[in-house]
Design a protein around this motif. Sequence first.
Motif, PDB file in Angstrom:
ATOM      1  N   ALA A  57       0.831  -1.201   0.000  1.00  0.00           N
ATOM      2  CA  ALA A  57       0.000   0.000   0.000  1.00  0.00           C
ATOM      3  C   ALA A  57       0.868   1.254   0.000  1.00  0.00           C
ATOM      4  CB  ALA A  57      -0.924  -0.012   1.216  1.00  0.00           C
ATOM      5  N   ALA A  58       1.935   1.254   0.814  1.00  0.00           N
ATOM      6  CA  ALA A  58       2.830   2.413   0.868  1.00  0.00           C
ATOM      7  C   ALA A  58       3.546   2.610  -0.463  1.00  0.00           C
ATOM      8  CB  ALA A  58       3.842   2.236   1.999  1.00  0.00           C
ATOM      9  N   ASP A  59       3.979   1.517  -1.085  1.00  0.00           N
ATOM     10  CA  ASP A  59       4.669   1.623  -2.373  1.00  0.00           C
ATOM     11  C   ASP A  59       3.742   2.150  -3.457  1.00  0.00           C
ATOM     12  OD1 ASP A  59       7.033   0.706  -1.326  1.00  0.00           O
ATOM     13  OD2 ASP A  59       6.743  -1.367  -1.953  1.00  0.00           O
ATOM     14  N   ILE A  60       2.501   1.670  -3.465  1.00  0.00           N
ATOM     15  CA  ILE A  60       1.532   2.121  -4.469  1.00  0.00           C
ATOM     16  C   ILE A  60       1.251   3.609  -4.294  1.00  0.00           C
ATOM     17  CG2 ILE A  60      -0.884   1.944  -5.198  1.00  0.00           C
ATOM     18  CD1 ILE A  60      -0.638  -1.097  -4.528  1.00  0.00           C
ATOM     19  N   ALA A  61       1.062   4.041  -3.038  1.00  0.00           N
ATOM     20  CA  ALA A  61       0.792   5.457  -2.773  1.00  0.00           C
ATOM     21  C   ALA A  61       1.982   6.321  -3.148  1.00  0.00           C
ATOM     22  CB  ALA A  61       0.441   5.649  -1.299  1.00  0.00           C
ATOM     23  N   GLN A  65       0.175   9.460  -6.317  1.00  0.00           N
ATOM     24  CA  GLN A  65      -0.291  10.364  -5.273  1.00  0.00           C
ATOM     25  C   GLN A  65      -1.810  10.329  -5.139  1.00  0.00           C
ATOM     26  OE1 GLN A  65       1.452  11.930  -3.179  1.00  0.00           O
ATOM     27  NE2 GLN A  65       0.156  13.479  -2.263  1.00  0.00           N
ATOM     28  N   GLY A  66      -2.507  10.116  -6.251  1.00  0.00           N
ATOM     29  CA  GLY A  66      -3.962  10.079  -6.209  1.00  0.00           C
ATOM     30  C   GLY A  66      -4.507   8.901  -5.426  1.00  0.00           C
ATOM     31  N   ALA A  67      -3.682   7.876  -5.231  1.00  0.00           N
ATOM     32  CA  ALA A  67      -4.123   6.679  -4.506  1.00  0.00           C
ATOM     33  C   ALA A  67      -3.796   6.749  -3.022  1.00  0.00           C
ATOM     34  CB  ALA A  67      -3.467   5.437  -5.111  1.00  0.00           C
ATOM     35  N   ARG A  68      -3.212   7.847  -2.595  1.00  0.00           N
ATOM     36  CA  ARG A  68      -2.681   7.927  -1.234  1.00  0.00           C
ATOM     37  C   ARG A  68      -3.760   7.733  -0.171  1.00  0.00           C
ATOM     38  NH1 ARG A  68       0.972  13.081   0.708  1.00  0.00           N
ATOM     39  NH2 ARG A  68       1.174  12.549   2.905  1.00  0.00           N
ATOM     40  N   GLU A  69      -4.871   8.441  -0.310  1.00  0.00           N
ATOM     41  CA  GLU A  69      -5.925   8.345   0.702  1.00  0.00           C
ATOM     42  C   GLU A  69      -6.530   6.944   0.732  1.00  0.00           C
ATOM     43  OE1 GLU A  69     -10.172  10.526   1.839  1.00  0.00           O
ATOM     44  OE2 GLU A  69      -8.744  11.512   0.481  1.00  0.00           O
ATOM     45  N   ARG A  70      -6.767   6.383  -0.436  1.00  0.00           N
ATOM     46  CA  ARG A  70      -7.347   5.037  -0.526  1.00  0.00           C
ATOM     47  C   ARG A  70      -6.414   3.996   0.103  1.00  0.00           C
ATOM     48  NH1 ARG A  70      -7.068   3.555  -6.224  1.00  0.00           N
ATOM     49  NH2 ARG A  70      -5.018   2.758  -5.610  1.00  0.00           N
ATOM     50  N   GLU A  71      -5.125   4.098  -0.231  1.00  0.00           N
ATOM     51  CA  GLU A  71      -4.169   3.122   0.281  1.00  0.00           C
ATOM     52  C   GLU A  71      -3.956   3.293   1.781  1.00  0.00           C
ATOM     53  OE1 GLU A  71      -3.161   0.573  -1.367  1.00  0.00           O
ATOM     54  OE2 GLU A  71      -4.153   1.285  -3.184  1.00  0.00           O
ATOM     55  N   ALA A  72      -4.033   4.520   2.268  1.00  0.00           N
ATOM     56  CA  ALA A  72      -3.897   4.747   3.709  1.00  0.00           C
ATOM     57  C   ALA A  72      -5.046   4.080   4.453  1.00  0.00           C
ATOM     58  CB  ALA A  72      -3.874   6.241   4.007  1.00  0.00           C
ATOM     59  N   GLU A  73      -6.240   4.185   3.900  1.00  0.00           N
ATOM     60  CA  GLU A  73      -7.403   3.545   4.519  1.00  0.00           C
ATOM     61  C   GLU A  73      -7.229   2.028   4.560  1.00  0.00           C
ATOM     62  OE1 GLU A  73     -12.243   3.180   3.798  1.00  0.00           O
ATOM     63  OE2 GLU A  73     -11.071   4.706   2.733  1.00  0.00           O
ATOM     64  N   ARG A  74      -6.733   1.473   3.473  1.00  0.00           N
ATOM     65  CA  ARG A  74      -6.531   0.027   3.418  1.00  0.00           C
ATOM     66  C   ARG A  74      -5.425  -0.417   4.374  1.00  0.00           C
ATOM     67  NH1 ARG A  74      -7.153  -0.330  -3.180  1.00  0.00           N
ATOM     68  NH2 ARG A  74      -9.397  -0.674  -3.175  1.00  0.00           N
TER      69      ARG A  74
END
Length: 272
Positions: A57-61, A65-74
């Motif tokens: 999740a951290a690598d994807i974010a 940058q647009g995936a940051r909030e989604r990945e943080a939630e996951r």
Amino acid sequence: MKTALILVGLGPHAEDKYLPLIKDGMRAGTVECLDVVEGAEYAFAMAHVYAVGVRAAADIAQRDQGAREREAERARALIARFSGLLDELPGVPPARALATRAGCAAELARLTGEEAASLWGEAQRLWDDLGDPYEAAYARWRRAEALLAEGGDRGEAERLVGEAHSVAEKLGAAPLREELLALARRARFEIGAKGAAGSPSEVDRLDLTPRELEVLGLLSLGRTNRDIAGELFISEKTASVHVSRILSKLDARNRAEAAAIAHRLGLQPEPA
């Protein structure tokens, strides 16, 4: 199901070998794996599955940058589930599980852009106590990275990178070794094979700050100012200022010329 079986069978350290090949599928595979074992989880055996999920999740974010909030939630959901699993155990949880949870907390801080150096320091301490050289080296890499981003002790960061690189060399952990060399090039640390990033004097003559070296490396990969801002957790305006200063210091007419200089000196990082 196939990815879930791979995750269970890899073991705690094998992601250094396999993660670069299947990183984009790891997050989904983590969810699949946890669905399979729900209600029958064993903290010691499953700890690395949570670690891979949060790390992915951290690598994807970091890449998007647009995936940051989604990945943080996951990532938070994974950490909450893992912590719940540990809280249900009688007595003290396994030391490996506690070290993994500390690493997950540090990964979440990396994902959200919060200060993470102290969290990585705690994860490093726990892995050192366990005698796990790979995980301790990974924590050293991320701690050094965080120290540089937070304006911390450069000498300490250089020491950490050198120690982690030495371990990666001994273990034959090529992806980790390459990440450490890339960080050393950006920060102008001298570890491993000297001269791989151009002669120190040639790089020094550029008079670039560590942050400008990071920006130049991303610029050499074709990143836009928006991309650079996302990957370094800075504003797009700040990224633009860095690029302008780099062009001026390199006496480059445009981004392409600056990228060519970076490639010639070996300053470009490995693409994610």
